[in-house]
Write a protein that holds these residues in place. Sequence first.
Motif, PDB file in Angstrom:
ATOM      1  N   LEU A  58       0.856  -1.180   0.000  1.00  0.00           N
ATOM      2  CA  LEU A  58       0.000   0.000   0.000  1.00  0.00           C
ATOM      3  C   LEU A  58       0.895   1.235   0.000  1.00  0.00           C
ATOM      4  O   LEU A  58       1.562   1.522   0.992  1.00  0.00           O
ATOM      5  CB  LEU A  58      -0.927  -0.007   1.217  1.00  0.00           C
ATOM      6  CG  LEU A  58      -1.980   1.082   1.256  1.00  0.00           C
ATOM      7  CD1 LEU A  58      -2.876   1.043   0.014  1.00  0.00           C
ATOM      8  CD2 LEU A  58      -2.824   0.952   2.511  1.00  0.00           C
ATOM      9  N   LEU A  59       0.915   1.933  -1.125  1.00  0.00           N
ATOM     10  CA  LEU A  59       1.730   3.130  -1.286  1.00  0.00           C
ATOM     11  C   LEU A  59       0.839   4.368  -1.196  1.00  0.00           C
ATOM     12  O   LEU A  59      -0.379   4.250  -1.058  1.00  0.00           O
ATOM     13  CB  LEU A  59       2.461   3.074  -2.633  1.00  0.00           C
ATOM     14  CG  LEU A  59       3.366   1.849  -2.815  1.00  0.00           C
ATOM     15  CD1 LEU A  59       3.882   1.763  -4.240  1.00  0.00           C
ATOM     16  CD2 LEU A  59       4.521   1.878  -1.837  1.00  0.00           C
ATOM     17  N   MET A  60       1.427   5.539  -1.306  1.00  0.00           N
ATOM     18  CA  MET A  60       0.658   6.781  -1.180  1.00  0.00           C
ATOM     19  C   MET A  60      -0.444   6.886  -2.235  1.00  0.00           C
ATOM     20  O   MET A  60      -1.468   7.523  -1.999  1.00  0.00           O
ATOM     21  CB  MET A  60       1.592   7.985  -1.283  1.00  0.00           C
ATOM     22  CG  MET A  60       2.468   8.124  -0.072  1.00  0.00           C
ATOM     23  SD  MET A  60       3.719   9.440  -0.034  1.00  0.00           S
ATOM     24  CE  MET A  60       3.321  10.557  -1.294  1.00  0.00           C
ATOM     25  N   VAL A 116       4.547  -4.851  -6.301  1.00  0.00           N
ATOM     26  CA  VAL A 116       5.884  -4.338  -6.604  1.00  0.00           C
ATOM     27  C   VAL A 116       6.938  -5.403  -6.336  1.00  0.00           C
ATOM     28  O   VAL A 116       6.679  -6.390  -5.628  1.00  0.00           O
ATOM     29  CB  VAL A 116       6.202  -3.075  -5.763  1.00  0.00           C
ATOM     30  CG1 VAL A 116       5.238  -1.949  -6.069  1.00  0.00           C
ATOM     31  CG2 VAL A 116       6.230  -3.369  -4.281  1.00  0.00           C
ATOM     32  N   ASN A 117       8.118  -5.178  -6.909  1.00  0.00           N
ATOM     33  CA  ASN A 117       9.328  -5.945  -6.582  1.00  0.00           C
ATOM     34  C   ASN A 117      10.362  -4.933  -6.121  1.00  0.00           C
ATOM     35  O   ASN A 117      10.584  -3.941  -6.818  1.00  0.00           O
ATOM     36  CB  ASN A 117       9.942  -6.641  -7.802  1.00  0.00           C
ATOM     37  CG  ASN A 117       8.985  -7.438  -8.615  1.00  0.00           C
ATOM     38  OD1 ASN A 117       8.292  -6.889  -9.463  1.00  0.00           O
ATOM     39  ND2 ASN A 117       8.947  -8.722  -8.394  1.00  0.00           N
ATOM     40  N   ASP A 118      10.993  -5.152  -4.985  1.00  0.00           N
ATOM     41  CA  ASP A 118      12.134  -4.318  -4.630  1.00  0.00           C
ATOM     42  C   ASP A 118      13.225  -4.576  -5.653  1.00  0.00           C
ATOM     43  O   ASP A 118      13.342  -5.686  -6.201  1.00  0.00           O
ATOM     44  CB  ASP A 118      12.639  -4.648  -3.225  1.00  0.00           C
ATOM     45  CG  ASP A 118      11.757  -4.047  -2.137  1.00  0.00           C
ATOM     46  OD1 ASP A 118      11.065  -3.041  -2.399  1.00  0.00           O
ATOM     47  OD2 ASP A 118      11.768  -4.586  -1.019  1.00  0.00           O
ATOM     48  N   ARG A 160      10.168  -1.875  -8.479  1.00  0.00           N
ATOM     49  CA  ARG A 160       9.561  -1.960  -9.806  1.00  0.00           C
ATOM     50  C   ARG A 160       8.062  -2.153  -9.624  1.00  0.00           C
ATOM     51  O   ARG A 160       7.636  -2.973  -8.809  1.00  0.00           O
ATOM     52  CB  ARG A 160      10.124  -3.146 -10.584  1.00  0.00           C
ATOM     53  CG  ARG A 160       9.495  -3.326 -11.948  1.00  0.00           C
ATOM     54  CD  ARG A 160      10.114  -4.543 -12.639  1.00  0.00           C
ATOM     55  NE  ARG A 160       9.543  -4.712 -13.945  1.00  0.00           N
ATOM     56  CZ  ARG A 160       8.484  -5.463 -14.223  1.00  0.00           C
ATOM     57  NH1 ARG A 160       7.866  -6.127 -13.257  1.00  0.00           N
ATOM     58  NH2 ARG A 160       8.041  -5.568 -15.449  1.00  0.00           N
ATOM     59  N   TYR A 161       7.275  -1.395 -10.364  1.00  0.00           N
ATOM     60  CA  TYR A 161       5.821  -1.555 -10.340  1.00  0.00           C
ATOM     61  C   TYR A 161       5.441  -2.722 -11.241  1.00  0.00           C
ATOM     62  O   TYR A 161       5.621  -2.671 -12.457  1.00  0.00           O
ATOM     63  CB  TYR A 161       5.112  -0.293 -10.841  1.00  0.00           C
ATOM     64  CG  TYR A 161       5.159   0.862  -9.884  1.00  0.00           C
ATOM     65  CD1 TYR A 161       4.280   0.918  -8.814  1.00  0.00           C
ATOM     66  CD2 TYR A 161       6.055   1.906 -10.053  1.00  0.00           C
ATOM     67  CE1 TYR A 161       4.304   1.992  -7.926  1.00  0.00           C
ATOM     68  CE2 TYR A 161       6.085   2.980  -9.178  1.00  0.00           C
ATOM     69  CZ  TYR A 161       5.211   3.016  -8.119  1.00  0.00           C
ATOM     70  OH  TYR A 161       5.227   4.079  -7.245  1.00  0.00           O
ATOM     71  N   TYR A 166      -3.528  -1.419  -9.188  1.00  0.00           N
ATOM     72  CA  TYR A 166      -4.924  -1.843  -9.088  1.00  0.00           C
ATOM     73  C   TYR A 166      -5.893  -0.723  -9.443  1.00  0.00           C
ATOM     74  O   TYR A 166      -7.037  -0.984  -9.782  1.00  0.00           O
ATOM     75  CB  TYR A 166      -5.208  -2.385  -7.688  1.00  0.00           C
ATOM     76  CG  TYR A 166      -4.495  -3.695  -7.446  1.00  0.00           C
ATOM     77  CD1 TYR A 166      -5.056  -4.893  -7.858  1.00  0.00           C
ATOM     78  CD2 TYR A 166      -3.241  -3.729  -6.856  1.00  0.00           C
ATOM     79  CE1 TYR A 166      -4.407  -6.098  -7.662  1.00  0.00           C
ATOM     80  CE2 TYR A 166      -2.583  -4.925  -6.657  1.00  0.00           C
ATOM     81  CZ  TYR A 166      -3.167  -6.103  -7.064  1.00  0.00           C
ATOM     82  OH  TYR A 166      -2.503  -7.283  -6.869  1.00  0.00           O
ATOM     83  N   SER A 167      -5.422   0.501  -9.386  1.00  0.00           N
ATOM     84  CA  SER A 167      -6.256   1.643  -9.742  1.00  0.00           C
ATOM     85  C   SER A 167      -5.998   2.003 -11.209  1.00  0.00           C
ATOM     86  O   SER A 167      -4.843   2.064 -11.656  1.00  0.00           O
ATOM     87  CB  SER A 167      -5.907   2.824  -8.844  1.00  0.00           C
ATOM     88  OG  SER A 167      -6.664   3.949  -9.178  1.00  0.00           O
TER      89      SER A 167
END
Length: 111
Positions: free
Chosen positions: A60-62, A68-70, A83-84, A88-89
């Motif tokens: 959950l990001l801003m 994601v993958n670090d 990396r994205y 979902y939006s």
Amino acid sequence: MGLLFVESLPGPKVFKCKFCGVDSASPDAIVSKEFRGRHGRAYLFDSVVNVSLGPREDRLLMTGLHTVNDIYCSCCQRLLGWRYEKAYSEDQKYKEGKYILEKHMMLKEGW
């Protein structure tokens, strides 16, 4: 273990890993400079080099929930960003397949 393949980027200006100095990204690949990472400002890139991907995870990001993958420097294994994989939006889909590099983890060469 074998030799590590390291890709060098052309051009006088290059972003490098702050810890080992290996090339990480070209300024030509910047999509946006208006992002935030764990440690402050971050850049969104179309492509990066000399990184390895960590496992996929939902985070959950801003801007909402993303898979994601670090990403880690392939030379020194330091965490550089993420990396994205999936947004979902609908208004965040443009990030899919792109990379965040945290400014705090980068050196600028040739600027």
